[in-house]
Design a protein around this motif. Structure first.
Motif, PDB file in Angstrom:
ATOM      1  N   ALA A   2      -1.968  10.243 -13.915  1.00 14.54           N
ATOM      2  CA  ALA A   2      -1.906   9.976 -12.478  1.00 14.54           C
ATOM      3  C   ALA A   2      -2.341   8.544 -12.183  1.00 14.54           C
ATOM      4  CB  ALA A   2      -2.796  10.961 -11.732  1.00 14.54           C
ATOM      5  N   VAL A   3      -1.576   7.902 -11.329  1.00 16.65           N
ATOM      6  CA  VAL A   3      -1.945   6.555 -10.888  1.00 16.65           C
ATOM      7  C   VAL A   3      -1.978   6.552  -9.358  1.00 16.65           C
ATOM      8  CG1 VAL A   3      -0.821   5.514 -12.893  1.00 16.65           C
ATOM      9  CG2 VAL A   3       0.414   5.652 -10.740  1.00 16.65           C
ATOM     10  N   THR A   4      -2.660   5.548  -8.823  1.00 13.82           N
ATOM     11  CA  THR A   4      -2.700   5.383  -7.368  1.00 13.82           C
ATOM     12  C   THR A   4      -1.733   4.272  -6.999  1.00 13.82           C
ATOM     13  OG1 THR A   4      -5.007   6.021  -7.395  1.00 13.82           O
ATOM     14  CG2 THR A   4      -4.231   4.902  -5.417  1.00 13.82           C
ATOM     15  N   VAL A   5      -0.902   4.535  -6.009  1.00 13.91           N
ATOM     16  CA  VAL A   5       0.091   3.551  -5.592  1.00 13.91           C
ATOM     17  C   VAL A   5      -0.211   3.108  -4.162  1.00 13.91           C
ATOM     18  CG1 VAL A   5       2.556   3.061  -5.331  1.00 13.91           C
ATOM     19  CG2 VAL A   5       1.802   4.752  -7.025  1.00 13.91           C
ATOM     20  N   SER A   6      -0.451   1.803  -3.977  1.00 12.18           N
ATOM     21  CA  SER A   6      -0.680   1.263  -2.624  1.00 12.18           C
ATOM     22  C   SER A   6       0.658   0.963  -1.981  1.00 12.18           C
ATOM     23  CB  SER A   6      -1.487  -0.037  -2.683  1.00 12.18           C
ATOM     24  OG  SER A   6      -2.727   0.210  -3.255  1.00 12.18           O
ATOM     25  N   ILE A   7       0.834   1.490  -0.779  1.00  8.10           N
ATOM     26  CA  ILE A   7       2.108   1.382  -0.070  1.00  8.10           C
ATOM     27  C   ILE A   7       1.975   0.365   1.061  1.00  8.10           C
ATOM     28  CG2 ILE A   7       3.831   2.702   1.252  1.00  8.10           C
ATOM     29  CD1 ILE A   7       3.567   3.741  -1.597  1.00  8.10           C
ATOM     30  N   PRO A   8       2.856  -0.619   1.132  1.00  9.19           N
ATOM     31  CA  PRO A   8       2.759  -1.601   2.222  1.00  9.19           C
ATOM     32  C   PRO A   8       3.187  -1.001   3.565  1.00  9.19           C
ATOM     33  CG  PRO A   8       4.745  -2.006   0.946  1.00  9.19           C
ATOM     34  CD  PRO A   8       4.016  -0.874   0.258  1.00  9.19           C
ATOM     35  N   THR A   9       2.720  -1.590   4.638  1.00  8.54           N
ATOM     36  CA  THR A   9       2.986  -1.093   5.994  1.00  8.54           C
ATOM     37  C   THR A   9       4.459  -0.730   6.184  1.00  8.54           C
ATOM     38  OG1 THR A   9       1.355  -2.711   6.678  1.00  8.54           O
ATOM     39  CG2 THR A   9       2.556  -1.605   8.431  1.00  8.54           C
ATOM     40  N   ILE A  10       5.332  -1.632   5.753  1.00  6.89           N
ATOM     41  CA  ILE A  10       6.759  -1.487   6.028  1.00  6.89           C
ATOM     42  C   ILE A  10       7.370  -0.248   5.362  1.00  6.89           C
ATOM     43  CG2 ILE A  10       7.577  -2.928   4.095  1.00  6.89           C
ATOM     44  CD1 ILE A  10       8.881  -3.408   7.622  1.00  6.89           C
ATOM     45  N   LEU A  11       6.711   0.264   4.304  1.00  5.64           N
ATOM     46  CA  LEU A  11       7.263   1.426   3.593  1.00  5.64           C
ATOM     47  C   LEU A  11       6.528   2.723   3.919  1.00  5.64           C
ATOM     48  CD1 LEU A  11       8.022  -0.062   0.044  1.00  5.64           C
ATOM     49  CD2 LEU A  11       9.533   0.149   2.022  1.00  5.64           C
ATOM     50  N   ARG A  12       5.555   2.649   4.821  1.00  2.56           N
ATOM     51  CA  ARG A  12       4.752   3.852   5.085  1.00  2.56           C
ATOM     52  C   ARG A  12       5.507   4.907   5.877  1.00  2.56           C
ATOM     53  NH1 ARG A  12      -0.734   0.516   6.273  1.00  2.56           N
ATOM     54  NH2 ARG A  12      -0.852  -0.381   4.160  1.00  2.56           N
ATOM     55  N   THR A  13       6.666   4.539   6.418  1.00  6.42           N
ATOM     56  CA  THR A  13       7.497   5.562   7.072  1.00  6.42           C
ATOM     57  C   THR A  13       7.904   6.622   6.044  1.00  6.42           C
ATOM     58  OG1 THR A  13       9.384   4.120   6.659  1.00  6.42           O
ATOM     59  CG2 THR A  13       8.500   4.110   8.889  1.00  6.42           C
ATOM     60  N   HIS A  14       7.940   6.231   4.766  1.00  4.43           N
ATOM     61  CA  HIS A  14       8.334   7.174   3.720  1.00  4.43           C
ATOM     62  C   HIS A  14       7.165   8.019   3.223  1.00  4.43           C
ATOM     63  CE1 HIS A  14      12.248   5.240   3.450  1.00  4.43           C
ATOM     64  NE2 HIS A  14      11.625   4.077   3.390  1.00  4.43           N
ATOM     65  N   THR A  15       5.938   7.646   3.587  1.00  7.54           N
ATOM     66  CA  THR A  15       4.771   8.378   3.065  1.00  7.54           C
ATOM     67  C   THR A  15       3.984   9.025   4.202  1.00  7.54           C
ATOM     68  OG1 THR A  15       3.357   6.392   3.154  1.00  7.54           O
ATOM     69  CG2 THR A  15       4.532   6.816   1.083  1.00  7.54           C
ATOM     70  N   GLY A  16       4.635   9.203   5.329  1.00  5.26           N
ATOM     71  CA  GLY A  16       3.948   9.811   6.467  1.00  5.26           C
ATOM     72  C   GLY A  16       2.761   8.980   6.931  1.00  5.26           C
ATOM     73  N   GLY A  17       2.856   7.656   6.733  1.00  9.96           N
ATOM     74  CA  GLY A  17       1.794   6.762   7.201  1.00  9.96           C
ATOM     75  C   GLY A  17       0.686   6.532   6.189  1.00  9.96           C
ATOM     76  N   GLU A  18       0.752   7.225   5.036  1.00  4.92           N
ATOM     77  CA  GLU A  18      -0.318   7.063   4.037  1.00  4.92           C
ATOM     78  C   GLU A  18      -0.294   5.674   3.413  1.00  4.92           C
ATOM     79  OE1 GLU A  18      -2.812   9.156   3.151  1.00  4.92           O
ATOM     80  OE2 GLU A  18      -2.105  10.462   4.761  1.00  4.92           O
ATOM     81  N   LYS A  19      -1.498   5.055   3.291  1.00  6.45           N
ATOM     82  CA  LYS A  19      -1.616   3.725   2.696  1.00  6.45           C
ATOM     83  C   LYS A  19      -1.547   3.786   1.179  1.00  6.45           C
ATOM     84  CE  LYS A  19      -4.597   1.531   6.141  1.00  6.45           C
ATOM     85  NZ  LYS A  19      -5.863   0.828   6.366  1.00  6.45           N
ATOM     86  N   SER A  20      -1.998   4.893   0.623  1.00  2.00           N
ATOM     87  CA  SER A  20      -1.887   5.023  -0.819  1.00  2.00           C
ATOM     88  C   SER A  20      -1.598   6.476  -1.165  1.00  2.00           C
ATOM     89  CB  SER A  20      -3.127   4.476  -1.521  1.00  2.00           C
ATOM     90  OG  SER A  20      -4.174   5.383  -1.409  1.00  2.00           O
ATOM     91  N   VAL A  21      -0.819   6.642  -2.215  1.00  3.45           N
ATOM     92  CA  VAL A  21      -0.415   7.976  -2.648  1.00  3.45           C
ATOM     93  C   VAL A  21      -0.588   8.038  -4.164  1.00  3.45           C
ATOM     94  CG1 VAL A  21       1.242   8.298  -0.766  1.00  3.45           C
ATOM     95  CG2 VAL A  21       2.021   7.286  -2.906  1.00  3.45           C
ATOM     96  N   SER A  22      -0.583   9.234  -4.728  1.00  4.64           N
ATOM     97  CA  SER A  22      -0.694   9.291  -6.177  1.00  4.64           C
ATOM     98  C   SER A  22       0.655   9.675  -6.766  1.00  4.64           C
ATOM     99  CB  SER A  22      -1.836  10.207  -6.605  1.00  4.64           C
ATOM    100  OG  SER A  22      -1.383  11.504  -6.658  1.00  4.64           O
ATOM    101  N   ALA A  23       0.857   9.247  -7.999  1.00  4.78           N
ATOM    102  CA  ALA A  23       2.121   9.525  -8.682  1.00  4.78           C
ATOM    103  C   ALA A  23       1.821   9.657 -10.163  1.00  4.78           C
ATOM    104  CB  ALA A  23       3.117   8.391  -8.430  1.00  4.78           C
ATOM    105  N   THR A  24       2.761  10.278 -10.874  1.00  2.21           N
ATOM    106  CA  THR A  24       2.548  10.420 -12.317  1.00  2.21           C
ATOM    107  C   THR A  24       3.723   9.822 -13.085  1.00  2.21           C
ATOM    108  OG1 THR A  24       3.581  12.588 -12.351  1.00  2.21           O
ATOM    109  CG2 THR A  24       1.202  12.545 -12.053  1.00  2.21           C
ATOM    110  N   GLY A  25       3.430   9.392 -14.312  1.00  2.00           N
ATOM    111  CA  GLY A  25       4.457   8.815 -15.170  1.00  2.00           C
ATOM    112  C   GLY A  25       3.805   7.913 -16.192  1.00  2.00           C
ATOM    113  N   THR A  26       4.582   7.527 -17.201  1.00  6.81           N
ATOM    114  CA  THR A  26       4.034   6.645 -18.232  1.00  6.81           C
ATOM    115  C   THR A  26       4.637   5.238 -18.159  1.00  6.81           C
ATOM    116  OG1 THR A  26       5.694   7.373 -19.822  1.00  6.81           O
ATOM    117  CG2 THR A  26       3.602   8.564 -19.837  1.00  6.81           C
ATOM    118  N   THR A  27       5.696   5.110 -17.337  1.00  2.28           N
ATOM    119  CA  THR A  27       6.260   3.778 -17.097  1.00  2.28           C
ATOM    120  C   THR A  27       6.450   3.617 -15.591  1.00  2.28           C
ATOM    121  OG1 THR A  27       8.541   4.569 -17.133  1.00  2.28           O
ATOM    122  CG2 THR A  27       7.625   3.826 -19.252  1.00  2.28           C
ATOM    123  N   LEU A  28       6.667   2.391 -15.168  1.00  2.00           N
ATOM    124  CA  LEU A  28       6.890   2.166 -13.743  1.00  2.00           C
ATOM    125  C   LEU A  28       8.119   2.945 -13.253  1.00  2.00           C
ATOM    126  CD1 LEU A  28       6.046   0.758 -11.163  1.00  2.00           C
ATOM    127  CD2 LEU A  28       7.466  -1.195 -11.858  1.00  2.00           C
TER     128      LEU A  28
END
Lengths: 90, 136
Positions: A2-28
């Motif tokens: 699990a990694v933490t992903v910081s989301i810029p203002t302009i893309l927060r419409t896709h995250t319900g306004g969240e500034k950071s979300v978590s995601a999983t994976g071994t590559t970008l």
């Protein structure tokens, strides 16, 4: 992985306004696919024709992934991924 | 309306003059939500070009982290036009990603008289706004 992903203002419409979300994976690329599963629409804002969009900066911890393999850049548990739109113009 | 201190205006113009004929770029941070520009940060134009600018990506991350740690945001994003008027170009509009920011343009095409104007750029729509300069 699990990694933490910081989301810029302009893309927060896709995250319900969240500034950071978590995601999983071994590559970008895997991280972005996981983001897309949970926050539809993000991938198209980040990836174009199989490569990172030229005017989006993505960093793993403090490193610009452009110099670390782009979408193939490895990520590990606990990493911070930061997305910043380029500030550019003419 | 952009309300801004005289010394910050002078600093943007001086930066634009210094980098002429290349475009200069930077930002002015202020407390989050205050709409009050306070701290000017001259950014490196990674393009070093008379017709294009782009914040250096590594410097952008460093400054972004500083601003986050200080509860600041970019209140002003500025750059210069060195041969044309102080009006957003098509590429300026295309890449404007900060709806809360005042986009300030400084034109240095005249060697003596500069031109400084401010805009909001939201969803591709440019709206010019008055600039009120406070004597500092």
């Amino acid at each position: 992985m699990a990694v933490t992903v910081s989301i810029p203002t302009i893309l927060r419409t896709h995250t319900g306004g969240e500034k950071s979300v978590s995601a999983t994976g071994t590559t970008l690329a895997e991280i972005i696919d996981d983001l897309e599963n949970n926050h539809g629409g993000l991938k198209a804002r980040l990836v174009k024709e199989g490569a990172l969009h030229r005017f989006v900066n993505v960093y793993v911890n403090d490193e610009d992934v452009r110099f670390a393999g782009g979408l193939t850049a490895p990520v590990k548990d606990g990493d911070n991924v930061t997305i910043l739109p380029a500030v550019a113009g003419g | 309306m952009l309300v801004i201190r005289r010394d910050l205006v002078d600093a943007m113009v001086a930066h634009a003059r210094r980098d002429h004929p290349d475009e200069a770029c930077g930002q002015i941070a202020g407390p989050e939500g205050s709409d009050r520009p306070e701290r000017i940060i001259e950014m490196e134009n990674a393009e070093r070009s008379p017709t294009f600018y782009r914040f250096d990506a590594a410097e952008q991350l460093k400054v972004y982290r500083e601003m986050q740690a200080n509860d600041e945001e970019a209140v002003v994003i500025y750059h210069s036009h060195t041969a044309t008027e102080a009006y957003p170009s098509r590429t300026d509009i295309k890449f404007a990603n900060e709806p809360q920011a005042h986009y300030v343009l400084v034109s240095t095409r005249d060697p003596i008289e500069h031109e400084l104007r401010s805009y909001r750029i939201v969803d591709g729509v440019v709206t010019e706004e008055p600039v009120k300069i406070i004597e500092s």
